[in-house]
Write a protein that holds these residues in place. Sequence first.
Motif, PDB file in Angstrom:
ATOM      1  N   CYS A  62       0.806  -1.223   0.000  1.00 56.27           N
ATOM      2  CA  CYS A  62       0.000   0.000   0.000  1.00 56.27           C
ATOM      3  C   CYS A  62       0.841   1.277   0.000  1.00 56.27           C
ATOM      4  O   CYS A  62       0.333   2.355   0.304  1.00 56.27           O
ATOM      5  N   VAL A  63       2.101   1.165  -0.346  1.00 59.82           N
ATOM      6  CA  VAL A  63       2.902   2.369  -0.591  1.00 59.82           C
ATOM      7  C   VAL A  63       2.437   2.966  -1.920  1.00 59.82           C
ATOM      8  O   VAL A  63       2.207   2.240  -2.889  1.00 59.82           O
ATOM      9  N   THR A  64       2.266   4.292  -1.967  1.00 57.30           N
ATOM     10  CA  THR A  64       1.707   4.906  -3.179  1.00 57.30           C
ATOM     11  C   THR A  64       2.808   5.302  -4.159  1.00 57.30           C
ATOM     12  O   THR A  64       3.980   5.425  -3.804  1.00 57.30           O
ATOM     13  N   HIS A  65       2.368   5.539  -5.408  1.00 53.81           N
ATOM     14  CA  HIS A  65       3.291   6.051  -6.425  1.00 53.81           C
ATOM     15  C   HIS A  65       3.875   7.379  -5.952  1.00 53.81           C
ATOM     16  O   HIS A  65       5.046   7.670  -6.174  1.00 53.81           O
ATOM     17  N   GLY A  66       3.027   8.190  -5.289  1.00 54.59           N
ATOM     18  CA  GLY A  66       3.491   9.486  -4.782  1.00 54.59           C
ATOM     19  C   GLY A  66       4.563   9.323  -3.712  1.00 54.59           C
ATOM     20  O   GLY A  66       5.513  10.120  -3.649  1.00 54.59           O
ATOM     21  N   ASP A  67       4.422   8.304  -2.866  1.00 54.45           N
ATOM     22  CA  ASP A  67       5.443   8.047  -1.841  1.00 54.45           C
ATOM     23  C   ASP A  67       6.795   7.781  -2.498  1.00 54.45           C
ATOM     24  O   ASP A  67       7.841   8.226  -2.019  1.00 54.45           O
ATOM     25  N   ILE A  68       6.773   7.040  -3.591  1.00 53.93           N
ATOM     26  CA  ILE A  68       8.019   6.696  -4.296  1.00 53.93           C
ATOM     27  C   ILE A  68       8.537   7.933  -5.044  1.00 53.93           C
ATOM     28  O   ILE A  68       9.714   8.258  -4.993  1.00 53.93           O
ATOM     29  N   GLU A  69       7.623   8.640  -5.709  1.00 45.41           N
ATOM     30  CA  GLU A  69       7.992   9.855  -6.445  1.00 45.41           C
ATOM     31  C   GLU A  69       8.665  10.876  -5.528  1.00 45.41           C
ATOM     32  O   GLU A  69       9.671  11.505  -5.895  1.00 45.41           O
ATOM     33  N   ASP A  70       8.115  11.045  -4.340  1.00 46.98           N
ATOM     34  CA  ASP A  70       8.606  12.079  -3.423  1.00 46.98           C
ATOM     35  C   ASP A  70       9.802  11.632  -2.592  1.00 46.98           C
ATOM     36  O   ASP A  70      10.324  12.406  -1.798  1.00 46.98           O
ATOM     37  N   GLY A 112       5.125  18.104  -1.005  1.00 45.65           N
ATOM     38  CA  GLY A 112       3.917  18.746  -0.490  1.00 45.65           C
ATOM     39  C   GLY A 112       3.820  18.692   1.021  1.00 45.65           C
ATOM     40  O   GLY A 112       2.775  18.993   1.599  1.00 45.65           O
ATOM     41  N   GLY A 113       4.905  18.281   1.682  1.00 42.39           N
ATOM     42  CA  GLY A 113       4.920  18.266   3.141  1.00 42.39           C
ATOM     43  C   GLY A 113       4.412  16.988   3.772  1.00 42.39           C
ATOM     44  O   GLY A 113       4.384  16.848   4.987  1.00 42.39           O
ATOM     45  N   ARG A 114       4.034  16.006   2.933  1.00 43.51           N
ATOM     46  CA  ARG A 114       3.491  14.769   3.504  1.00 43.51           C
ATOM     47  C   ARG A 114       4.618  13.946   4.114  1.00 43.51           C
ATOM     48  O   ARG A 114       5.701  13.830   3.543  1.00 43.51           O
ATOM     49  N   GLN A 115       4.336  13.330   5.272  1.00 44.44           N
ATOM     50  CA  GLN A 115       5.342  12.540   5.971  1.00 44.44           C
ATOM     51  C   GLN A 115       4.996  11.059   6.016  1.00 44.44           C
ATOM     52  O   GLN A 115       5.878  10.225   6.190  1.00 44.44           O
TER      53      GLN A 115
END
Lengths: 279, 398
Positions: free
Chosen positions: A75-83, B164-167
């Motif tokens: 459940c790790v998101t694409h955004g988690d990887i992108e960021d 975006g500041g998300r942790q």
Amino acid sequence: MKAAAFAYERPTDLSATLALMARANGTAKLIAGGQSLGPMLNLRLVEPDLIIDISGLSELKWADRRGDELVIGACVTHGDIEDGRIPDVTRGAMQRVAGAIAYRAVRNRGTIGGSLSHADPAADWVSALSALRAQVALRSAAGARDLPVERFVTGALESALRPGEIVEAVRVPAMAASARWGYVKACRKIGEFAHAIAAVLIDPEQATARVVIGAVEAAPIVLADAAALFGGRITGDFERQFDARVADAILTKAGLANAADRHIHVAVLRRAIGEAASA
Amino acid sequence: MTMIGLTVNARPVEASVEPRTHLADFLRDNLDLTGTHLGCEHGVCGACTLLIDGMPARSCITYAVACDGAKVTTIEGLDDDEITAELRAAFTREHALQCGYCTPGMLISARDLVLRLAEPDERSVRAGLSGNLCRCTGYVGIVRAVRAVIEQRRRRGIAPVAGGGRQTLGPVGSGNATNSAQPDGARGTTAKPEAPQPMSGASAIPDFTPAKTFGETFTVPYPPDKVFDMLGDVRQVAACLPGASLTDMPTPERVEGAIRVKLGPISADFRGAARIERDVDTLSGRIVGIGSDQRSRSSTQGEIRYRLVPSEQGAATRVELSIGYSLKGMLAQIARDGLVRDLAARLTADFARNLDRHLSGDQTAVITEGRQELNGMTMLIDILRKRVSTAIRRFLAR
């Protein structure tokens, strides 16, 4: 454009989820970020009796480097990887793939495990993770098993998941320092589904090349040893050695009857190889 | 109905919602927050984009129940937001809106870019706005407005905020619920399919020109005449087709039945009838069928032509299939030819394997999923239909 009625359960841990799945009579669907299933529900292409929401399970929302590989919860998101909120073992390759999936608002909810489970041939992870030699860790009430991604995706929207089984994590091996990576896709519009995908992992020092041709409306074509594309031998000069006729023949053999489609796939592959050469 | 608690625009909200209610409908219908617009309702147009836990997300493909405990910010909640105020001024100055329908979603995505992008480069701004469709402006004014705000803020020394500041990890909006979902009252909903309506037995099956055609072949180790006989036995053929069933066979040339086709999470039940033609001289045949799937309100016409070619000095037979279909209705809008082909190839492989077993006299090993009574080439047709239905276009394969 409104989903048909369904019952909803939000189990609090993985074992409760597996128990729920084992009990369900086959018309239950798991939902994580819902960025593929949501549209299908809204269009009423899918009308399950029960939706089991796994997006809250902390057991699926973590990532950690273990030895020579990175383990990423489903459940790790694409955004988690992108960021870059999770570690990286691919020298930025996964980050670049993640950042080009659909749109930011979708990446903030869409998950790596959900995308693989959905097994859309045009989805990025299906091809990219096959090229990276990633494995999926599967779990059911009966036990756990691992599969290479290229054996997990068995066809268009078809995976090796058995009833009651869930993708728990993805395991990505560290990319060698000498390896070159290229990933290119053809989309008519940014964020749309790809019409062609090429992912290449070439290591001139080890004389190895792994090539994946994706978005072929079936499981991706995985060439574990792609030397034939480069005149039989991988050298530092691989970009110049690339033989488009061999690629075209492979695509023809795989059933791509349309010459224009093959042309696009070959052009995308050539670009991915060029990206790897200049990496 | 399920009880949820949310924080919407800094105000705590408790409500009982149907699980199927998406977040945008919940905000618009229950809370009268109609600033969140709905366009496509399947995640493509971006009109419904809002902030969940401070990050942009599609509220049309996010169900309200899945956001239990989350912090939701709609366009109404951004009146006093500094970045949004600057964007509003820039949108006005640059003529970045005309009808205004896309604007709430556009502002949410623009705000995210202003927050995160280090440089106001045009390509990044355009790529970042690619998930928000505008049919009026041609985007030029919008891009100019967003770039101007980024440029001004960086010049004032305001640094970009990575990520975006998300942790935390995982889908935005998830993981805030304090307990498992509690259905209040009777358990949700059992939406289930209406009884299928049989096709009128008297209806004629017309010839048609297929919109799509493709070929499949397989080989079985039996002589052509034996295979041809087998293909003439509709019941046996049906038994070889996973998911197919015959309901009636008023004449040897006509069969009625159904086939369930499954592609990933999608399944369709096509019911219909088929006409069978056979030519013993050329060892060829043709099946023309029509059918419909009630649930998706889709209909299809399909045609399978087959030809048996001797191989290995007549000891084996190559079966050459030409499959054509036309599809109408909802499934047609999302069908991709390639998915149909992939499914057809797999079904053909199953069929060939079962046919082989049948011809060898092994009646036990036939693979089928579920019902099957009699069926034949109809099955093939049905299969076709199924495939067609299954040819669901890749939805957002995210």
